[in-house]
Write a protein that holds these residues in place. Structure first.
Motif, mmCIF file in Angstrom:
data_model
loop_
_atom_site.group_PDB
_atom_site.id
_atom_site.type_symbol
_atom_site.label_atom_id
_atom_site.label_comp_id
_atom_site.label_asym_id
_atom_site.label_seq_id
_atom_site.Cartn_x
_atom_site.Cartn_y
_atom_site.Cartn_z
ATOM 1 N N SER A 306 0.836 -1.199 0.000
ATOM 2 C CA SER A 306 0.000 0.000 0.000
ATOM 3 C C SER A 306 0.868 1.245 0.000
ATOM 4 C CB SER A 306 -0.920 0.001 1.223
ATOM 5 O OG SER A 306 -1.672 1.196 1.286
ATOM 6 N N ALA A 307 0.418 2.239 -0.750
ATOM 7 C CA ALA A 307 1.146 3.505 -0.820
ATOM 8 C C ALA A 307 0.706 4.481 0.250
ATOM 9 C CB ALA A 307 0.968 4.135 -2.206
ATOM 10 N N GLY A 308 -0.331 4.160 0.978
ATOM 11 C CA GLY A 308 -0.791 5.059 2.024
ATOM 12 C C GLY A 308 -2.064 4.550 2.672
ATOM 13 N N GLU A 309 -2.194 4.779 3.950
ATOM 14 C CA GLU A 309 -3.388 4.377 4.695
ATOM 15 C C GLU A 309 -3.910 5.593 5.471
ATOM 16 O OE1 GLU A 309 -4.897 1.215 4.778
ATOM 17 O OE2 GLU A 309 -3.505 0.690 3.162
ATOM 18 N N MET A 310 -5.072 6.073 5.066
ATOM 19 C CA MET A 310 -5.676 7.210 5.762
ATOM 20 C C MET A 310 -6.417 6.769 7.020
ATOM 21 S SD MET A 310 -7.110 9.271 2.431
ATOM 22 C CE MET A 310 -7.740 10.630 3.432
ATOM 23 N N PHE A 311 -6.744 5.475 7.085
ATOM 24 C CA PHE A 311 -7.461 4.929 8.232
ATOM 25 C C PHE A 311 -6.676 3.748 8.794
ATOM 26 C CE2 PHE A 311 -10.523 6.410 5.031
ATOM 27 C CZ PHE A 311 -11.094 7.471 5.728
ATOM 28 N N SER A 312 -6.687 3.602 10.086
ATOM 29 C CA SER A 312 -6.016 2.470 10.708
ATOM 30 C C SER A 312 -6.778 1.185 10.419
ATOM 31 C CB SER A 312 -5.901 2.704 12.220
ATOM 32 O OG SER A 312 -5.079 3.826 12.484
ATOM 33 N N THR A 313 -6.122 0.059 10.611
ATOM 34 C CA THR A 313 -6.743 -1.242 10.344
ATOM 35 C C THR A 313 -7.922 -1.454 11.290
ATOM 36 O OG1 THR A 313 -4.558 -2.077 9.741
ATOM 37 C CG2 THR A 313 -6.292 -3.705 10.128
ATOM 38 N N PRO A 314 -9.086 -1.772 10.761
ATOM 39 C CA PRO A 314 -10.281 -1.862 11.603
ATOM 40 C C PRO A 314 -10.413 -3.212 12.298
ATOM 41 C CG PRO A 314 -10.884 -2.284 9.334
ATOM 42 C CD PRO A 314 -9.409 -1.969 9.331
ATOM 43 N N SER A 315 -11.152 -3.218 13.383
ATOM 44 C CA SER A 315 -11.569 -4.457 14.042
ATOM 45 C C SER A 315 -13.003 -4.729 13.622
ATOM 46 C CB SER A 315 -11.471 -4.313 15.565
ATOM 47 O OG SER A 315 -11.978 -5.465 16.194
ATOM 48 N N VAL A 316 -13.166 -5.649 12.680
ATOM 49 C CA VAL A 316 -14.485 -5.941 12.126
ATOM 50 C C VAL A 316 -14.697 -7.445 12.117
ATOM 51 C CG1 VAL A 316 -14.539 -3.859 10.689
ATOM 52 C CG2 VAL A 316 -13.516 -5.961 9.784
ATOM 53 N N PRO A 317 -15.953 -7.881 12.010
ATOM 54 C CA PRO A 317 -16.207 -9.329 11.906
ATOM 55 C C PRO A 317 -15.583 -9.903 10.636
ATOM 56 C CG PRO A 317 -18.210 -8.126 12.444
ATOM 57 C CD PRO A 317 -17.192 -7.092 12.065
ATOM 58 N N GLY A 318 -15.412 -11.202 10.644
ATOM 59 C CA GLY A 318 -14.839 -11.879 9.489
ATOM 60 C C GLY A 318 -13.382 -12.204 9.723
ATOM 61 N N LYS A 319 -13.017 -13.454 9.426
ATOM 62 C CA LYS A 319 -11.653 -13.911 9.667
ATOM 63 C C LYS A 319 -11.102 -14.651 8.455
ATOM 64 C CE LYS A 319 -12.110 -14.405 14.702
ATOM 65 N NZ LYS A 319 -11.063 -13.435 15.067
ATOM 66 N N PHE A 320 -9.780 -14.646 8.365
ATOM 67 C CA PHE A 320 -9.068 -15.451 7.365
ATOM 68 C C PHE A 320 -8.702 -16.770 8.045
ATOM 69 C CE2 PHE A 320 -8.191 -11.022 6.172
ATOM 70 C CZ PHE A 320 -8.577 -11.031 4.837
ATOM 71 N N ASP A 342 -1.843 4.055 12.456
ATOM 72 C CA ASP A 342 -1.484 3.422 13.729
ATOM 73 C C ASP A 342 -0.974 2.008 13.459
ATOM 74 O OD1 ASP A 342 -1.216 2.531 16.277
ATOM 75 O OD2 ASP A 342 -3.333 2.743 16.840
ATOM 76 N N TYR A 343 0.352 1.812 13.548
ATOM 77 C CA TYR A 343 0.921 0.486 13.320
ATOM 78 C C TYR A 343 0.336 -0.542 14.293
ATOM 79 C CZ TYR A 343 4.548 2.873 10.557
ATOM 80 O OH TYR A 343 5.211 3.616 9.627
ATOM 81 N N PHE A 344 0.027 -0.103 15.501
ATOM 82 C CA PHE A 344 -0.496 -1.008 16.522
ATOM 83 C C PHE A 344 -1.818 -1.633 16.089
ATOM 84 C CE2 PHE A 344 -2.521 -1.541 20.882
ATOM 85 C CZ PHE A 344 -1.799 -2.687 21.191
ATOM 86 N N LYS A 403 6.175 5.116 18.282
ATOM 87 C CA LYS A 403 5.636 4.459 19.463
ATOM 88 C C LYS A 403 4.675 3.338 19.083
ATOM 89 C CE LYS A 403 3.278 5.227 23.836
ATOM 90 N NZ LYS A 403 2.617 6.180 24.745
ATOM 91 N N SER A 404 3.832 3.555 18.050
ATOM 92 C CA SER A 404 2.860 2.529 17.675
ATOM 93 C C SER A 404 3.539 1.282 17.125
ATOM 94 C CB SER A 404 1.858 3.092 16.657
ATOM 95 O OG SER A 404 2.508 3.480 15.459
ATOM 96 N N MET A 405 4.738 1.438 16.498
ATOM 97 C CA MET A 405 5.458 0.253 16.018
ATOM 98 C C MET A 405 6.071 -0.505 17.184
ATOM 99 S SD MET A 405 8.364 -0.134 13.053
ATOM 100 C CE MET A 405 7.174 0.186 11.750
ATOM 101 N N VAL A 406 6.587 0.204 18.176
ATOM 102 C CA VAL A 406 7.116 -0.454 19.366
ATOM 103 C C VAL A 406 5.996 -1.191 20.085
ATOM 104 C CG1 VAL A 406 8.205 -0.070 21.608
ATOM 105 C CG2 VAL A 406 8.994 1.212 19.606
ATOM 106 N N GLU A 407 4.814 -0.586 20.143
ATOM 107 C CA GLU A 407 3.676 -1.231 20.792
ATOM 108 C C GLU A 407 3.260 -2.500 20.056
ATOM 109 O OE1 GLU A 407 1.354 2.570 22.807
ATOM 110 O OE2 GLU A 407 1.116 2.192 20.656
#
Length: 490
Positions: A306-320, A342-344, A403-407
């Motif tokens: 990805s070249a950019g993420e305006m939104f952090s990764t969501p917590s949503v239903p559905g799994k791999f 947010d890397y975390f 900090k978010s990567m360390v977390e």
């Protein structure tokens, strides 16, 4: 009949004695084999070795002309430019009318253009009823000067009934039918319309692989349901492409880019391996986490760039539920990768992969603008109740002091109970493998890294020592990769 037995019956022609000035000399000769056997022997040699054999023996010269595999490029012939064209012309003329068809023809040329009439003559000789592999790569030219591939050679004769592998680059191709034995089709910078491609695919029933690179006239790609053997699809930089309609029931591997990644690719329930990358569209990680578990539930390997993420990764239903290998690359050519990301939050992605075994995160940037852990004195965040019991290897390339990567790293160390190896690399060098990078370091030719990122790498090492190293269990192998001490010196 063995060569040894024939030699014995004929008085051993390989060891006839000659007298020369009162001394005996062994006279060397080739075994007296039927011409057809020599043709078969030389057909098993690589093209270059067969040509060399023809240069040292008159007995072998005719066999070289019958070689069924022609791989013609500047490397194999040791020539370039007009000299290369002249040599290919000589080779093709020698293969004209010899009675044995060419089975594999590969022509790769760059530089000066080859006149269309000469190319047509070569293809008339090469495209025989026996041919099963045809690869043609020509110099890149303007659209008006593209070579128009002579389709009647394939579709009007019997050759099209045998070709299994067809690869064309930098030409125009306007098929009017299908190829009954075609299993692999590769088109790069080929001018072909969506309707023409659909006609070809609809009548090539044993097709297994399709690769489209820089095919700018295709707006709609339709893969028909009759292609039961079709398993591999690659689409790269087809800028006009608006929609993919896949009806093939056994599509397994997909490599795709451009903004088409945000749209459905049709029937995809059987896809197990997916690689998605987009140089212009943002939020690809967000899209994959939110949408793909429902459309591709059987994924086993997933690679996202990805070249950019305006939104952090969501917590949503559905799994791999079957995903075992996850690669995420966050890359910008110049500047910092989305400082608000947010890397975390990637812990939510890991949580959606219950049997994940391998996780790789690459962060490629020329500046780091996230909040550094040395500038934020608040407590490290934790995600209680999220365990990753199957993760065995984790590699973070481009590790920084954010900090978010360390977390995120601390979260993995504390919750990946089966972790065996953790690699933290402070320098991201655009996907170079460890072996390649090591060899470059040894000769002092490290890829250039800006001074800002060298300084950030030093801060990242300090963050590792202060917040991560002490938390790593003794059972986990920890690899920390630092900037090269002399070719990455500040």
């Amino acid at each position: 009949m063995s060569i040894a037995l024939m030699a014995k019956r004929k008085g051993s022609p390989c060891q006839k004695e000659d007298h020369f000035e009162g001394t005996k000399r062994v006279k060397s000769s080739v075994p007296d084999l039927p011409q057809e056997i020599w043709h078969d022997i030389h057909s098993l040699l690589p093209l270059r070795d067969a040509a060399r054999a023809g240069c040292v023996s008159h007995a072998f010269l005719d066999s070289w002309r019958w070689h069924p595999t022609l791989t013609l490029n500047p490397k194999t012939l040791g020539l370039s430019g007009q000299n290369f064209i002249n040599k290919v012309d000589q080779i093709m003329k020698k293969h004209s009318g010899i009675g044995i068809g060419i089975k594999s023809f590969k022509l790769h040329h760059y530089g000066s253009r080859i006149h269309a009439s000469k190319l047509n003559n070569w293809l008339r000789i090469a495209v025989t009823p026996e041919i099963h592999e045809l690869k043609l790569s020509l110099p890149t030219v303007g659209k008006a000067q593209l070579y128009n591939f002579p389709c009647p050679l394939l579709f009007a004769g019997s050759a099209g009934n045998r070709i299994r592998d067809l690869q064309l680059a930098n030409c125009a191709f306007h098929p009017v039918a299908g190829l009954g034995c075609l299993t692999r089709l590769y088109l790069s910078n080929v001018h072909i319309t969506g309707d023409e491609l659909r006609c070809l695919l609809s009548n090539s029933f044993v097709l297994e692989e399709l690769s489209l690179n820089h095919c700018s006239e295709i707006m709609r790609l339709k893969i028909p349901c009759l292609l039961h053997r079709f398993t591999n699809l690659t689409v790269f930089d087809c800028r006009a492409l608006e929609i993919i309609e896949n009806e093939a029931p056994n599509l397994c591997t997909v490599l795709i880019d451009t903004d088409i990644v945000h749209k459905s690719i049709g029937y995809s329930l059987q896809v197990k391996h997916l690689e998605m990358f987009c140089a212009v569209e943002f939020n690809l990680v967000h899209h994959v986490r939110a949408k793909l578990p429902a459309s591709m539930p059987n994924l086993e390997t997933l690679s996202i760039s990805s070249a950019g993420e305006m939104f952090s990764t969501p917590s949503v239903p559905g799994k791999f539920l079957l995903l075992k290998h996850l690669d995420i690359c966050l890359e910008v050519a110049i500047g910092a990768f989305s400082p608000d990301y947010d890397y975390f939050s990637l812990a939510f992605f890991l949580d959606a992969c219950p049997i994940l075994e391998n996780f790789n995160l690459d962060v490629i940037q020329t500046r780091m603008r996230h909040d550094s852990i040395f500038e934020d004195s608040s407590q490290l965040r934790q995600m209680v109740g999220h365990r990753h019991d199957n993760i065995k290897t984790v590699k973070i390339t481009g590790f920084c002091s954010a900090k978010s990567m360390v977390e995120l790293t601390c979260h993995i160390v504390e919750n990946a109970t089966s972790l065996e190896c953790l690699t933290l690399d402070t320098i991201a060098e655009n996907g170079l493998s460890d072996d390649v990078r090591l060899s470059m370091h040894e000769i002092g030719e490290c890829p250039p890294i800006c001074r800002h990122m060298i300084g950030e790498a030093q801060r990242a090492l300090l963050a590792m020592e202060r917040y991560i190293v002490g938390k790593v269990p003794s059972t986990v192998k920890l690899n920390i990769k630092k900037p090269c001490s002399w070719c990455h010196a500040r």
